[in-house]
Design a protein around this motif. Structure first.
Motif, PDB file in Angstrom:
ATOM      1  N   CYS A 212      45.295  35.740  42.264  1.00  0.00           N
ATOM      2  CA  CYS A 212      45.582  34.573  43.125  1.00  0.00           C
ATOM      3  C   CYS A 212      47.032  34.585  43.614  1.00  0.00           C
ATOM      4  N   ARG A 213      47.237  33.926  44.754  1.00  0.00           N
ATOM      5  CA  ARG A 213      48.579  33.632  45.265  1.00  0.00           C
ATOM      6  C   ARG A 213      48.886  32.174  44.926  1.00  0.00           C
TER       7      ARG A 213
ATOM      8  N   VAL B 129      48.076  36.052  36.781  1.00  0.00           N
ATOM      9  CA  VAL B 129      47.508  36.501  38.061  1.00  0.00           C
ATOM     10  C   VAL B 129      47.430  38.021  38.117  1.00  0.00           C
ATOM     11  N   GLY B 130      48.248  38.680  37.273  1.00  0.00           N
ATOM     12  CA  GLY B 130      48.248  40.138  37.250  1.00  0.00           C
ATOM     13  C   GLY B 130      49.100  40.724  38.359  1.00  0.00           C
ATOM     14  N   GLU B 131      49.201  42.031  38.341  1.00  0.00           N
ATOM     15  CA  GLU B 131      50.074  42.725  39.294  1.00  0.00           C
ATOM     16  C   GLU B 131      49.583  42.583  40.727  1.00  0.00           C
ATOM     17  N   GLN B 132      48.288  42.326  40.922  1.00  0.00           N
ATOM     18  CA  GLN B 132      47.746  42.158  42.276  1.00  0.00           C
ATOM     19  C   GLN B 132      47.927  40.740  42.805  1.00  0.00           C
ATOM     20  N   GLY B 133      48.287  39.792  41.936  1.00  0.00           N
ATOM     21  CA  GLY B 133      48.549  38.417  42.362  1.00  0.00           C
ATOM     22  C   GLY B 133      50.009  38.238  42.744  1.00  0.00           C
ATOM     23  N   HIS B 134      50.369  37.010  43.100  1.00  0.00           N
ATOM     24  CA  HIS B 134      51.749  36.734  43.495  1.00  0.00           C
ATOM     25  C   HIS B 134      52.086  35.279  43.195  1.00  0.00           C
ATOM     26  N   VAL B 135      53.325  35.046  42.752  1.00  0.00           N
ATOM     27  CA  VAL B 135      53.787  33.690  42.443  1.00  0.00           C
ATOM     28  C   VAL B 135      55.108  33.436  43.160  1.00  0.00           C
ATOM     29  N   THR B 136      55.171  32.324  43.901  1.00  0.00           N
ATOM     30  CA  THR B 136      56.396  31.883  44.567  1.00  0.00           C
ATOM     31  C   THR B 136      56.865  30.594  43.912  1.00  0.00           C
ATOM     32  N   GLY B 137      58.121  30.545  43.549  1.00  0.00           N
ATOM     33  CA  GLY B 137      58.707  29.313  43.038  1.00  0.00           C
ATOM     34  C   GLY B 137      59.725  28.787  44.021  1.00  0.00           C
TER      35      GLY B 137
END
Length: 322
Positions: A59-60, A79-87
């Motif tokens: 997930c993003r 989310v794993g390496e294929q996911g992404h997190v923005t703070g």
């Protein structure tokens, strides 16, 4: 910015317990992930729970008011390496703490490249930070919407950046009544997440105006202030720390009540999925749901985890806030 950037240096500096209320018991996967977060990031974090929804792989995710980045680094693992997190956070010193430890965490997680980023900006003006329409699967926030005077703008922006079927999953502080001017202008009560608390009924009306599905209450727990001086200023108002989930449900998904069967495929929730205070789905069991829940499950990332079929009868399920 002054309160969270200079006055507070660690969570022990908080003057009430409003921002340290736990949400619900943590799964082993989340506890293990938390153990991997750098000690400075944890010490400089002031959230009021742990906002970790289920079904996160690839997930993003956008974290509003990400502070020192604790939740982002937790989610980075889930989310794993294929996911992404923005703070995103408005306090420069907090963003600097979060950024400082990106390389440490990526090395610890064994990732080839970072799947987290941290931006300095305002959660009610996400466009100014370059965040595009329909670019995230999930928006989370942890005890920060109360710090923003314009709550509607925050929910409007969250709705804008969510993909169709996306979810806003957030913990915050709510009041039993609308607060007086004296409380709302009190500096410490603002910093401690109380003076800006939304009257809980207003959340429902704002969510509807913006376009979200009706709020699903996940957990709620009373807040005790344990500070005689501050209690005297607040008077008879009561506060709760509560976690809600809101969904951006496309009109095409809104058809009617249904029957659903959970397949047990979500890691850490194989036997049952406690979706909110009203709905607990047990693996393999047929459950009647109302039109709102049927639409949420049909349109969201949970669709692949359920067999969903239409129901002719009205689903006899509880609705509304507990």
């Amino acid at each position: 910015q002054d309160y969270y950037g200079r006055e507070l240096q660690k969570s022990g500096d908080l003057k009430t317990n409003a921002c340290v209320t736990s949400a619900r018991p943590l799964s082993k996967a989340v506890r293990d992930a938390l153990d991997c977060v750098h000690e400075e990031v944890v010490a400089r974090y002031y959230g009021c729970g742990l906002v970790i929804p289920e079904c996160l792989v690839a997930c993003r995710i956008l974290d509003l008011g990400s502070g020192s980045g604790r939740d982002c680094y937790l989610l980075s693992q889930l989310v794993g390496e294929q996911g992404h997190v923005t703070g995103i956070d408005m306090t420069k010193s907090q963003v600097e703490v979060a950024k400082k430890h990106i390389a440490y965490h990526m090395d610890k997680f064994g990732y080839q490249k970072p799947n987290v980023e941290f931006l300095e900006g305002y959660m009610e003006k996400l466009g100014d930070a370059g965040l595009a329409d329909e670019s995230y699967d999930i928006v989370i926030s942890n005890c920060v919407i109360n710090l923003v005077p314009d709550k509607r703008a925050v929910l409007q922006e969250a709705y804008r950046v969510l993909k169709p079927g996306g979810e806003m999953y957030f913990s915050d502080v709510y009041a039993s009544q609308r607060l007086s001017e004296a409380v709302r202008k009190h500096r410490v009560l603002w910093g401690e997440c109380l003076a800006g608390a939304l009257y809980w009924r207003d959340l429902y009306s704002i969510a509807k105006e913006v376009g979200f599905s009706p709020p699903c209450l996940v957990t709620a727990s009373p807040i005790t202030i344990d500070n005689k001086e501050l209690e005297g200023i607040i008077g008879d108002c009561r506060f709760v720390s509560a976690t809600f989930r809101l969904f951006k449900v496309p009109r095409s998904s809104q058809v009617g009540p249904g029957q659903v069967i959970y397949n047990g495929g979500i890691m850490g929730h194989e036997q049952e999925l406690v979706f909110d205070a009203n709905f607990t789905f047990k693996e393999g069991e047929v459950m009647d749901v109302d039109a709102e829940m049927a639409a949420i499950l049909r349109s969201s990332r949970f669709a692949e985890e359920f067999l969903i079929r239409a129901s002719e009868a009205n689903a006899a399920t509880p609705q509304g806030c507990c």
